[in-house]
Each structure stands twice: as structure tokens, then as C-alpha cells.
Design a protein around this motif. Structure first.
Motif, PDB file in Angstrom:
ATOM      1  N   PHE A   1      44.809  38.032 -24.584  1.00  0.00           N
ATOM      2  CA  PHE A   1      43.453  38.002 -25.285  1.00  0.00           C
ATOM      3  C   PHE A   1      43.095  39.043 -26.020  1.00  0.00           C
ATOM      4  O   PHE A   1      42.458  39.067 -26.963  1.00  0.00           O
ATOM      5  CB  PHE A   1      42.531  37.501 -23.932  1.00  0.00           C
ATOM      6  CG  PHE A   1      41.207  37.611 -24.199  1.00  0.00           C
ATOM      7  CD1 PHE A   1      40.574  36.487 -24.489  1.00  0.00           C
ATOM      8  CD2 PHE A   1      40.396  38.636 -24.121  1.00  0.00           C
ATOM      9  CE1 PHE A   1      39.317  36.180 -24.752  1.00  0.00           C
ATOM     10  CE2 PHE A   1      38.934  38.437 -24.208  1.00  0.00           C
ATOM     11  CZ  PHE A   1      38.486  37.253 -24.549  1.00  0.00           C
ATOM     12  N   LEU A   2      43.145  40.338 -25.386  1.00  0.00           N
ATOM     13  CA  LEU A   2      43.095  41.486 -25.790  1.00  0.00           C
ATOM     14  C   LEU A   2      43.483  41.763 -27.094  1.00  0.00           C
ATOM     15  O   LEU A   2      42.960  42.479 -27.968  1.00  0.00           O
ATOM     16  CB  LEU A   2      43.209  42.612 -24.915  1.00  0.00           C
ATOM     17  CG  LEU A   2      42.176  42.464 -23.511  1.00  0.00           C
ATOM     18  CD1 LEU A   2      42.936  43.784 -22.400  1.00  0.00           C
ATOM     19  CD2 LEU A   2      41.029  42.741 -23.790  1.00  0.00           C
ATOM     20  N   GLN A   3      44.825  41.397 -27.226  1.00  0.00           N
ATOM     21  CA  GLN A   3      45.612  41.619 -28.555  1.00  0.00           C
ATOM     22  C   GLN A   3      44.717  40.818 -29.730  1.00  0.00           C
ATOM     23  O   GLN A   3      44.743  41.269 -30.773  1.00  0.00           O
ATOM     24  CB  GLN A   3      47.081  41.484 -28.432  1.00  0.00           C
ATOM     25  CG  GLN A   3      47.641  42.706 -27.998  1.00  0.00           C
ATOM     26  CD  GLN A   3      49.147  42.299 -27.715  1.00  0.00           C
ATOM     27  OE1 GLN A   3      49.637  41.036 -27.563  1.00  0.00           O
ATOM     28  NE2 GLN A   3      50.022  43.295 -27.308  1.00  0.00           N
ATOM     29  N   ALA A   4      44.611  39.500 -29.487  1.00  0.00           N
ATOM     30  CA  ALA A   4      44.063  38.852 -30.360  1.00  0.00           C
ATOM     31  C   ALA A   4      42.523  39.195 -30.887  1.00  0.00           C
ATOM     32  O   ALA A   4      41.868  38.739 -31.733  1.00  0.00           O
ATOM     33  CB  ALA A   4      43.988  37.090 -30.024  1.00  0.00           C
ATOM     34  N   LEU A   5      41.941  39.881 -29.828  1.00  0.00           N
ATOM     35  CA  LEU A   5      40.321  40.048 -29.814  1.00  0.00           C
ATOM     36  C   LEU A   5      39.789  40.846 -31.256  1.00  0.00           C
ATOM     37  O   LEU A   5      38.889  40.197 -31.859  1.00  0.00           O
ATOM     38  CB  LEU A   5      39.722  40.877 -28.542  1.00  0.00           C
ATOM     39  CG  LEU A   5      38.314  40.697 -28.356  1.00  0.00           C
ATOM     40  CD1 LEU A   5      37.678  39.430 -28.630  1.00  0.00           C
ATOM     41  CD2 LEU A   5      38.006  41.300 -27.083  1.00  0.00           C
ATOM     42  N   PRO A   6      40.321  41.898 -31.540  1.00  0.00           N
ATOM     43  CA  PRO A   6      39.782  42.784 -32.460  1.00  0.00           C
ATOM     44  C   PRO A   6      39.890  41.969 -34.009  1.00  0.00           C
ATOM     45  O   PRO A   6      38.964  41.883 -34.758  1.00  0.00           O
ATOM     46  CB  PRO A   6      40.832  43.985 -32.551  1.00  0.00           C
ATOM     47  CG  PRO A   6      41.248  44.101 -31.378  1.00  0.00           C
ATOM     48  CD  PRO A   6      41.334  42.846 -30.753  1.00  0.00           C
ATOM     49  N   GLY A   7      40.954  40.814 -34.242  1.00  0.00           N
ATOM     50  CA  GLY A   7      41.064  40.366 -35.456  1.00  0.00           C
ATOM     51  C   GLY A   7      40.210  39.363 -35.338  1.00  0.00           C
ATOM     52  O   GLY A   7      39.288  39.100 -36.474  1.00  0.00           O
ATOM     53  N   ALA A   8      39.819  38.470 -34.090  1.00  0.00           N
ATOM     54  CA  ALA A   8      39.020  37.437 -33.988  1.00  0.00           C
ATOM     55  C   ALA A   8      37.591  37.909 -34.265  1.00  0.00           C
ATOM     56  O   ALA A   8      36.921  37.159 -35.069  1.00  0.00           O
ATOM     57  CB  ALA A   8      39.245  36.771 -32.760  1.00  0.00           C
ATOM     58  N   VAL A   9      37.061  39.165 -33.582  1.00  0.00           N
ATOM     59  CA  VAL A   9      35.848  39.610 -33.855  1.00  0.00           C
ATOM     60  C   VAL A   9      35.735  39.853 -35.430  1.00  0.00           C
ATOM     61  O   VAL A   9      34.459  39.436 -36.102  1.00  0.00           O
ATOM     62  CB  VAL A   9      35.792  40.922 -33.224  1.00  0.00           C
ATOM     63  CG1 VAL A   9      34.273  41.577 -33.437  1.00  0.00           C
ATOM     64  CG2 VAL A   9      35.683  40.755 -31.837  1.00  0.00           C
ATOM     65  N   VAL A  10      36.481  40.430 -36.101  1.00  0.00           N
ATOM     66  CA  VAL A  10      36.297  40.690 -37.535  1.00  0.00           C
ATOM     67  C   VAL A  10      36.266  39.490 -38.305  1.00  0.00           C
ATOM     68  O   VAL A  10      35.332  39.306 -39.231  1.00  0.00           O
ATOM     69  CB  VAL A  10      37.598  41.703 -38.105  1.00  0.00           C
ATOM     70  CG1 VAL A  10      37.392  42.171 -39.686  1.00  0.00           C
ATOM     71  CG2 VAL A  10      37.526  42.968 -37.303  1.00  0.00           C
ATOM     72  N   VAL A  11      37.159  38.362 -38.186  1.00  0.00           N
ATOM     73  CA  VAL A  11      37.123  37.143 -38.839  1.00  0.00           C
ATOM     74  C   VAL A  11      35.773  36.367 -38.507  1.00  0.00           C
ATOM     75  O   VAL A  11      35.265  35.871 -39.511  1.00  0.00           O
ATOM     76  CB  VAL A  11      38.438  36.166 -38.400  1.00  0.00           C
ATOM     77  CG1 VAL A  11      38.264  34.902 -38.868  1.00  0.00           C
ATOM     78  CG2 VAL A  11      39.526  36.974 -38.926  1.00  0.00           C
TER      79      VAL A  11
END
Lengths: 242, 104
Positions: B44-54
Motif C-alpha cells: 500500500f505504501l509503495q503504491a501510494l506516492p504514484g497514486a496520489v500524483v496520478v
């Protein structure tokens, strides 16, 4: 570059890291400053005193929340108006909860008296700069601090200038300057790319954000898209089942 | 409660917004002190930064029409090629300004 230590390394603070963060923050400074001019001009239009303008920009320091609050600025200010503006700050700041969540593995190893004051400087751009640096293997917490200081200094200068200049602020859209932030965010996706295996998290985030933007009024699309994307990453990643 | 708070009103707004915003800044970090770091949470934490930016960029790129979409795509291409964010931002903003000049 100090981004060579291993992924499990302990966080630390260095002057070199602070300077690296400060330099990386300069890239986005023009975008922050254009935004700051607009927010400062809005504060002047709503009749805030210069001290109130400075206090709001320093202690709230959340551009979108302030801009929306100043657009919805009530007169006279009542208790229910205070509650409404606090709610605006909560909705528009909600994405920072997720940013704080993602800083836990790195900053959680620092003592609380260092990590909690540092979180005061949390904003989209310095978080993104820090996440890129962390993804590249860096652990120097001063990079985050340096980027945050660049952005807050630029923000304070621009909001004060916007407050003084008021209506003389030219239309930033003509020069594409209103798009500096999204353009910077898009660029930062490249170093965050971790291969096609994780791409579905981004696809889910984009689709959900677009759908929510069209269905629900306001800014819920940011938090909805972010959560959906990260949850997709957590539950669709085969490796995570271990 | 419709009483005018007068001059104190602005300061109450600033204090309330500052407290709420800091709670947002620190809240997620605080919460994660009590969440065990399982493989699922790590993913979850690894996917989070990219998901926020997208989630931030895609709605802006789509609702901003050709100039915004073009600016974002140019920025992505320049970043993929040069790996220098300043070059990506300059070309992206220039693309938006050019598109607006041509389209209006």
C-alpha cells in the motif's frame, strides 16, 4: 549525491542533504510563487490585515485550502463560519494524511521531537521531492527539510507580494504558469515508475479520480483516487500476499 | 449562533484552519505508528506516492483541455528523456503557453 545508502538504512540529517533538497525545491519555486501571488491578492481583496495575511500563510500554509476559504470568505464571521472554513481546510488537506502515512517507514525511525515539527513543513512538492529521493535509496531527512524550506520561503515572499500588488497581478494562465504544479507532478511520475507490474495502481487511481471528479462536487477526487490506487496496489500485488 | 465575532473572527479562522491542517499533516504519520508493517501495508505504501500524483494530475490534465493535456504529456516525455525535472517543467509550461496562443 548522497542517495547511495541501502534501502534499510537509518535516517539521518546532513547539511549536504539540506542543500540538495533546497536545490530540488527551486525547480517548483516559480509555480509556488505564481500560486502565492494569487492567494495573497485574494487575502487583500477579502480585507485581511497584513499581519493576518502573514499569519495565515505561515501557520495554515496550504495553498488550495486557503484559496477556497478566501473565495468562500464569510462576512460577518460567525462560529458556524469558523467551523465551515475549518471543514474546508480538512477536506482540502486530507491528501496530506496519506502523505504522512507514506513518510512513516522513513521518518518513523527518527525521534518524535524531530519528526513532528518536520511534518509542519509537509506540502505536495516537498513530499514529492522527498519520495523521489527515498525511492532512489536516499535516507537523508534533511533533503525533505531543505525542499520544504525553499517552498515555504518562496510561498511567504509570493503571498506578501500578492497582498501588496493585489489587482495588478497579471493573468498567469496566458504564460502557462497556472499549470506549473501539475506539470511538475507529471514529471515526478517518471522517477516513481517502478515497472509495468505496478501500473494498475496508477490506472485505478486515474480512473477513480476522474469518475469521482465528475460525480461528486468539490475536491474529493484527490483522496478517492489516491486511496483506490494505493489499495489496488496493496491487494492486487501478488508479492504482498506473503 | 449567528453572533458576529468581530475582529477576533479572522484570528479564530486562522487558528482553526492551522490546527486542522497540522492535524492532517501529522495525522497519517501518527496513525501509522499503530499499524503493523505487514507485506500488504508495505505494498500500500509503495503504491501510494504514484497514486496520489496520478489522482492529482489526471483530472487537471483532462478538464484543462488540449493545453493542459499537452503540457502534462510533454513534461512526461521530457522527463523520461532527460531525467531533469527543470527541463520537463520548462518544456511543459512552454507547451501550454504555445497551445493557448494558437487556440485562442
Amino acid at each position: 549525491m548522497s542517495a547511495v545508502d541501502s534501502g534499510s538504512g537509518k535516517p539521518f540529517w546532513s547539511w549536504a542533504g539540506f542543500r540538495l533538497g533546497f536545490r530540488r525545491g527551486l525547480t517548483i519555486a516559480p509555480g509556488i510563487m505564481v500560486f502565492g501571488l494569487v492567494v495573497g491578492a485574494a487575502a487583500a481583496r477579502q480585507g485581511l490585515s497584513s499581519i493576518e495575511n502573514i499569519a495565515m500563510n505561515l501557520f495554515v500554509c496550504s495553498g488550495i485550502a486557503q484559496l477556497v476559504a478566501l473565495e468562500a470568505w464569510p462576512s460577518p464571521i460567525t462560529w458556524s463560519a469558523v467551523a465551515t472554513l475549518a471543514l474546508i481546510a480538512a477536506v482540502l488537506g486530507a491528501r496530506m494524511v496519506l502523505m504522512g502515512v507514506s513518510l512513516r517507514p522513513w521518518f518513523g525511525q527518527l525521534p518524535a521531537w524531530q519528526s513532528y515539527p518536520a511534518l509542519f513543513l509537509l506540502n505536495d512538492s516537498s513530499w514529492l521531492i522527498a519520495m523521489r529521493y527515498h525511492a532512489e535509496g536516499g535516507r537523508d531527512a534533511a533533503v525533505y527539510l531543505g525542499a520544504g524550506v525553499t517552498i515555504v520561503v518562496g510561498w511567504m515572499m509570493a503571498t506578501c507580494a500578492g497582498y501588496v500588488l493585489g489587482g495588478f497581478v497579471v493573468d498567469p494562465a496566458r504564460y502557462g504558469l497556472d499549470l506549473v504544479m501539475p506539470v511538475f507532478f507529471a514529471a515526478m511520475l517518471v522517477p516513481l515508475w517502478t515497472g509495468r507490474r505496478r501500473a494498475y495502481a496508477w490506472v485505478v487511481a486515474g480512473i477513480v479520480a476522474l469518475a469521482v471528479q465528475h460525480i461528486v462536487a468539490g475536491w474529493w477526487f484527490i483522496i478517492a483516487g489516491s486511496l483506490a490506487g494505493a489499495l489496488a496496489g496493496a491487494f492486487l500485488d501478488e508479492k504482498a500476499r506473503a | 449562533m449567528t453572533d458576529d465575532l468581530g475582529a477576533a473572527g479572522v484570528w479564530l479562522v486562522i487558528v482553526a484552519m492551522a490546527i486542522v491542517t497540522y492535524a492532517m499533516r501529522a495525522g497519517g504519520f501518527l496513525l501509522m505508528a499503530y499499524v503493523p508493517m505487514t507485506g500488504r501495508v508495505r505494498a500500500f505504501l509503495q503504491a501510494l506516492p504514484g497514486a496520489v500524483v496520478v489522482a492529482l494530475v489526471v483530472p487537471v490534465a483532462v478538464s484543462g483541455g488540449v493545453p493542459a493535456t499537452g503540457a502534462v504529456l510533454v513534461s512526461l516525455a521530457m522527463m523520461a528523456w532527460w531525467r531533469i525535472d527543470l527541463i520537463a517543467v520548462v518544456f511543459g509550461v512552454a507547451a501550454a503557453a504555445l497551445a493557448r496562443a494558437l487556440l485562442t
